[in-house]
Design a protein around this motif. Sequence first.
Motif, PDB file in Angstrom:
ATOM      1  N   ASP A   1     -30.871  41.132 -44.682  1.00 45.12           N
ATOM      2  CA  ASP A   1     -31.766  40.900 -43.544  1.00 45.12           C
ATOM      3  C   ASP A   1     -31.210  40.046 -42.410  1.00 45.12           C
ATOM      4  O   ASP A   1     -31.797  39.988 -41.336  1.00 45.12           O
ATOM      5  CB  ASP A   1     -33.055  40.222 -44.031  1.00 45.12           C
ATOM      6  CG  ASP A   1     -33.923  41.166 -44.859  1.00 45.12           C
ATOM      7  OD1 ASP A   1     -33.641  42.380 -44.861  1.00 45.12           O
ATOM      8  OD2 ASP A   1     -34.889  40.687 -45.487  1.00 45.12           O
TER       9      ASP A   1
ATOM     10  N   GLU B   1     -37.041  38.932 -35.364  1.00 47.61           N
ATOM     11  CA  GLU B   1     -38.415  38.471 -35.491  1.00 47.61           C
ATOM     12  C   GLU B   1     -39.251  39.387 -36.392  1.00 47.61           C
ATOM     13  O   GLU B   1     -40.432  39.154 -36.591  1.00 47.61           O
ATOM     14  CB  GLU B   1     -39.080  38.321 -34.117  1.00 47.61           C
ATOM     15  CG  GLU B   1     -39.013  39.554 -33.227  1.00 47.61           C
ATOM     16  CD  GLU B   1     -37.844  39.529 -32.253  1.00 47.61           C
ATOM     17  OE1 GLU B   1     -36.726  39.187 -32.701  1.00 47.61           O
ATOM     18  OE2 GLU B   1     -38.030  39.881 -31.082  1.00 47.61           O
ATOM     19  N   ALA B   2     -38.638  40.440 -36.965  1.00 49.72           N
ATOM     20  CA  ALA B   2     -39.376  41.355 -37.840  1.00 49.72           C
ATOM     21  C   ALA B   2     -39.857  40.644 -39.108  1.00 49.72           C
ATOM     22  O   ALA B   2     -39.370  39.582 -39.473  1.00 49.72           O
ATOM     23  CB  ALA B   2     -38.501  42.549 -38.211  1.00 49.72           C
ATOM     24  N   ASP B   3     -40.808  41.281 -39.761  1.00 51.12           N
ATOM     25  CA  ASP B   3     -41.528  40.680 -40.877  1.00 51.12           C
ATOM     26  C   ASP B   3     -40.618  40.299 -42.046  1.00 51.12           C
ATOM     27  O   ASP B   3     -39.706  41.036 -42.392  1.00 51.12           O
ATOM     28  CB  ASP B   3     -42.545  41.709 -41.369  1.00 51.12           C
ATOM     29  CG  ASP B   3     -43.718  41.044 -42.007  1.00 51.12           C
ATOM     30  OD1 ASP B   3     -44.175  40.021 -41.487  1.00 51.12           O
ATOM     31  OD2 ASP B   3     -44.163  41.524 -43.058  1.00 51.12           O
TER      32      ASP B   3
ATOM     33  N   PRO C   1     -35.262  42.954 -40.153  1.00 48.68           N
ATOM     34  CA  PRO C   1     -34.931  41.659 -39.552  1.00 48.68           C
ATOM     35  C   PRO C   1     -33.481  41.576 -39.078  1.00 48.68           C
ATOM     36  O   PRO C   1     -33.165  40.807 -38.176  1.00 48.68           O
ATOM     37  CB  PRO C   1     -35.182  40.655 -40.675  1.00 48.68           C
ATOM     38  CG  PRO C   1     -36.103  41.340 -41.613  1.00 48.68           C
ATOM     39  CD  PRO C   1     -35.797  42.804 -41.506  1.00 48.68           C
TER      40      PRO C   1
ATOM     41  N   VAL D   1     -35.205  32.681 -31.501  1.00 49.34           N
ATOM     42  CA  VAL D   1     -35.795  33.358 -32.652  1.00 49.34           C
ATOM     43  C   VAL D   1     -34.990  32.879 -33.857  1.00 49.34           C
ATOM     44  O   VAL D   1     -33.775  32.712 -33.768  1.00 49.34           O
ATOM     45  CB  VAL D   1     -35.735  34.898 -32.495  1.00 49.34           C
ATOM     46  CG1 VAL D   1     -34.323  35.405 -32.260  1.00 49.34           C
ATOM     47  CG2 VAL D   1     -36.299  35.604 -33.717  1.00 49.34           C
TER      48      VAL D   1
ATOM     49  N   PHE E   1     -39.665  32.640 -37.036  1.00 51.69           N
ATOM     50  CA  PHE E   1     -40.478  32.324 -35.860  1.00 51.69           C
ATOM     51  C   PHE E   1     -39.794  32.921 -34.644  1.00 51.69           C
ATOM     52  O   PHE E   1     -38.608  33.249 -34.692  1.00 51.69           O
ATOM     53  CB  PHE E   1     -40.602  30.804 -35.666  1.00 51.69           C
ATOM     54  CG  PHE E   1     -39.303  30.195 -35.225  1.00 51.69           C
ATOM     55  CD1 PHE E   1     -38.398  29.764 -36.170  1.00 51.69           C
ATOM     56  CD2 PHE E   1     -38.963  30.109 -33.883  1.00 51.69           C
ATOM     57  CE1 PHE E   1     -37.170  29.251 -35.781  1.00 51.69           C
ATOM     58  CE2 PHE E   1     -37.730  29.592 -33.486  1.00 51.69           C
ATOM     59  CZ  PHE E   1     -36.840  29.160 -34.451  1.00 51.69           C
ATOM     60  N   VAL E   2     -40.539  33.059 -33.575  1.00 56.09           N
ATOM     61  CA  VAL E   2     -39.945  33.499 -32.310  1.00 56.09           C
ATOM     62  C   VAL E   2     -40.705  32.807 -31.185  1.00 56.09           C
ATOM     63  O   VAL E   2     -41.906  32.557 -31.305  1.00 56.09           O
ATOM     64  CB  VAL E   2     -39.986  35.042 -32.187  1.00 56.09           C
ATOM     65  CG1 VAL E   2     -41.403  35.575 -32.260  1.00 56.09           C
ATOM     66  CG2 VAL E   2     -39.310  35.529 -30.905  1.00 56.09           C
TER      67      VAL E   2
ATOM     68  N   TYR F   1     -33.444  32.426 -45.061  1.00 58.01           N
ATOM     69  CA  TYR F   1     -33.147  33.546 -45.958  1.00 58.01           C
ATOM     70  C   TYR F   1     -32.783  33.020 -47.331  1.00 58.01           C
ATOM     71  O   TYR F   1     -32.316  31.888 -47.480  1.00 58.01           O
ATOM     72  CB  TYR F   1     -31.971  34.356 -45.416  1.00 58.01           C
ATOM     73  CG  TYR F   1     -32.198  34.890 -44.027  1.00 58.01           C
ATOM     74  CD1 TYR F   1     -32.708  36.158 -43.811  1.00 58.01           C
ATOM     75  CD2 TYR F   1     -31.920  34.099 -42.910  1.00 58.01           C
ATOM     76  CE1 TYR F   1     -32.927  36.639 -42.547  1.00 58.01           C
ATOM     77  CE2 TYR F   1     -32.145  34.559 -41.625  1.00 58.01           C
ATOM     78  CZ  TYR F   1     -32.643  35.842 -41.448  1.00 58.01           C
ATOM     79  OH  TYR F   1     -32.870  36.316 -40.174  1.00 58.01           O
TER      80      TYR F   1
ATOM     81  N   LYS G   1     -35.057  37.867 -45.981  1.00 58.65           N
ATOM     82  CA  LYS G   1     -35.731  36.935 -45.077  1.00 58.65           C
ATOM     83  C   LYS G   1     -36.911  36.289 -45.781  1.00 58.65           C
ATOM     84  O   LYS G   1     -37.687  36.956 -46.463  1.00 58.65           O
ATOM     85  CB  LYS G   1     -36.202  37.684 -43.829  1.00 58.65           C
ATOM     86  CG  LYS G   1     -36.885  36.801 -42.794  1.00 58.65           C
ATOM     87  CD  LYS G   1     -37.130  37.608 -41.513  1.00 58.65           C
ATOM     88  CE  LYS G   1     -37.980  36.829 -40.520  1.00 58.65           C
ATOM     89  NZ  LYS G   1     -38.203  37.586 -39.280  1.00 58.65           N
TER      90      LYS G   1
END
Lengths: 420, 316
Positions: A323, B218-220, B213, A372, A389-390, A376, A385
Amino acid sequence: MKLNRRSFVGAIAASTLAAPMVRAGGHGTPRVVVVGGGAGGATAARYIAKDSKGAIDVTLIEPTRTYYTCFFSNLYLGGFKQMDDLGHSYGNLASAYGINVVHDWAVGVDRDAKTVTLAGGGTVPYDKLILSPGIDFVDGSVPGWDLSSQNAMPHAYKAGSQTELLKAQLMAMPEGGVYAMVAPPNPYRCPPGPYERVSMVAHYLKQNNPTAKILIADPKPKFSKQGLFEEGWEKHYGGMIERIGPDFGGENTSVDPAAMTVDIDGDVNKVDVCNVIPAMKAGRIAEIAGVTDGNWAPVNAVDMSTKADPDVYVLGDASQQGDMPKSGFSANSQAKVCANAVRGALTDSRVFPAKFSNTCWSLIDTNDGVKVGATYEATDEKIAKVDGFVSQTGESAELRKATYEESEGWYSGITADMFG
Amino acid sequence: MSSSVFLSGAGIAALVLAGAVAVATANRDRQELATAEAAIGAVHAERDVLRAKVSELQETVQEHAALEERIRELEAALQDRDAASQTAEDAAEDSEDDPATVLAGIGDAENGKTLFRQCSGCHEIGAGAENGVGPHLNLLFGRKAASIDGYRYSDSLMRAATNGLEWHADTLSDYIADPRTFASGTRMSYAGMKDDADRRDLLAFLRIYSDNPADIPEADPTAVGTDHSVDPEILAIAGDAEYGEYLSSECTTCHQASGSDDGIPSIVLWPEEDFVTAMHAYKEKVRPNPVMQLIAGRLSNEEIAALAAYFKDLEE
């Protein structure tokens, strides 16, 4: 063959600081060879050398003498940084940490003999090999463009002379000219990078060539921080930037470097600058070493060792880990987990659980920074992940300024963490 | 000429005739209009009566729903009590059912693909997927519940969405485990997937069709972090400085070990107590910086103590 950790430690203790060994593979000081001196490789080399205090012999193979960071290179295009601000030397890694820095290209890896071949002709033996070669480009991903076109249509996606070339072309644009960008498909280095670059180019043009236009041909329906960038573009550069996504044929783009044209789904545009960012793959040495599967090198999340060979590790952009986005921050984070694991495997140092994190800051205009980030963890399957936050749209100017200042602090921090 | 005279005579006759017909028609229309208006009046009256009945029925239905809700609450309370007494008996590890561990990682997407056959009768996923009996499942992770235009959701799910339901690994797992317990009025007629591992696998498959991600940071999230409870005696914990040194490498990506503080504050040579207090303030989101909230949020009390022990003496 497994190394006997205790005997190494004993040998070190007996001979205090032995002279560098000429060969490895079961005798003498264990050897780690790191290929690539960027955010992943420099960090891994420095941490292994620093924490093993002479118990491991570290060689760093990197062709350039001055490393220019890809992160913050967009800020050079926007005029916020000088090229010299982005350059870093390897001198300190050699003098303060005892790392054997070799300025050459690694051109071969013999995984049975455990050696790396250099373009200059020598071979370097290793017990553990860490590859952090960054990215190369996928041939034919943008029809009409190949590496021989990179002077007419720069990618500027490896920092250095390409970045300077793109800046020079930007400055030479005729009044009211067109700057085109062919954006890359996923996955690629630095997800918000192309869009921060558009912001920085727009910033430059607004000051120096306000009637110029920016045209983006994009194969992706969505991109990182899209809401934040689009809000910022509207606010600071209204009407200057046009993005053509796949719903209008953006994925069907070809270029003609001789004619300086960009063909977007049959619509041929004459442009003044064309920044082609092709599809990407792992840096070539990963493929040569035979640890890639498709375009990238699959790795185990717990220590960044490759699925193909437990003694070969791949860090950063070249790895396929799950991720984490391909970023300098990610590579630096992965390098520390890897360094801890490699040190534990070669000496009897403690191995701690893997923790990873990433934050990407982007600058949209003067003092308008956004970020952003995420944390992880290593699962059996991948780096997964945990939380993130963003930045939000509509944030105060004060917060955006603080975010930009934070990014400058981060730049000083990570470069100190890489180069000592 | 003569033909034109003839024509104009016939024209006048035609006009007179047309006038007479028009008057007759108008009279008839007026009558019909009156009749129709009377009929409409009757319909309106009838409609008002029906409306009254409907609202009466709706009230009854709501009462029933409230009663059902109360029954469910009582049943749940009963179950909790039973479960509690059982847990007390076999307090041994039953981590399989602990919600914190259910989603500790993500499962095997290959097996999830096979499991998806239970869903594919109603749900489409992948390129070109459209709404069928159920809504399509592309870009499901991080999506607000009941939010696809053009799909008619049950009132239950719409209500849940209004209350802020979003589809993440945890909420999806709960929903798939037992749809009717999760949303009593859902029209998803699926008994539920009871096995935790199966649900993880199914979610891993569904996750493929949402933003990754790696591409859009910013993906889940795909993993759920460990839950840390705050220890009242956290300040008394003796930190493991060697572990702290390893953990500190996450800090030094931004905070300089030299103590330099341009844009990002120095964290070296702090008294341990101040360090621990500050980190817990981020962990509990009392201090606002989102990067620090994330980093501190997943550090255990021992790890915070370890960092404090390491940084208090660090001099480069």
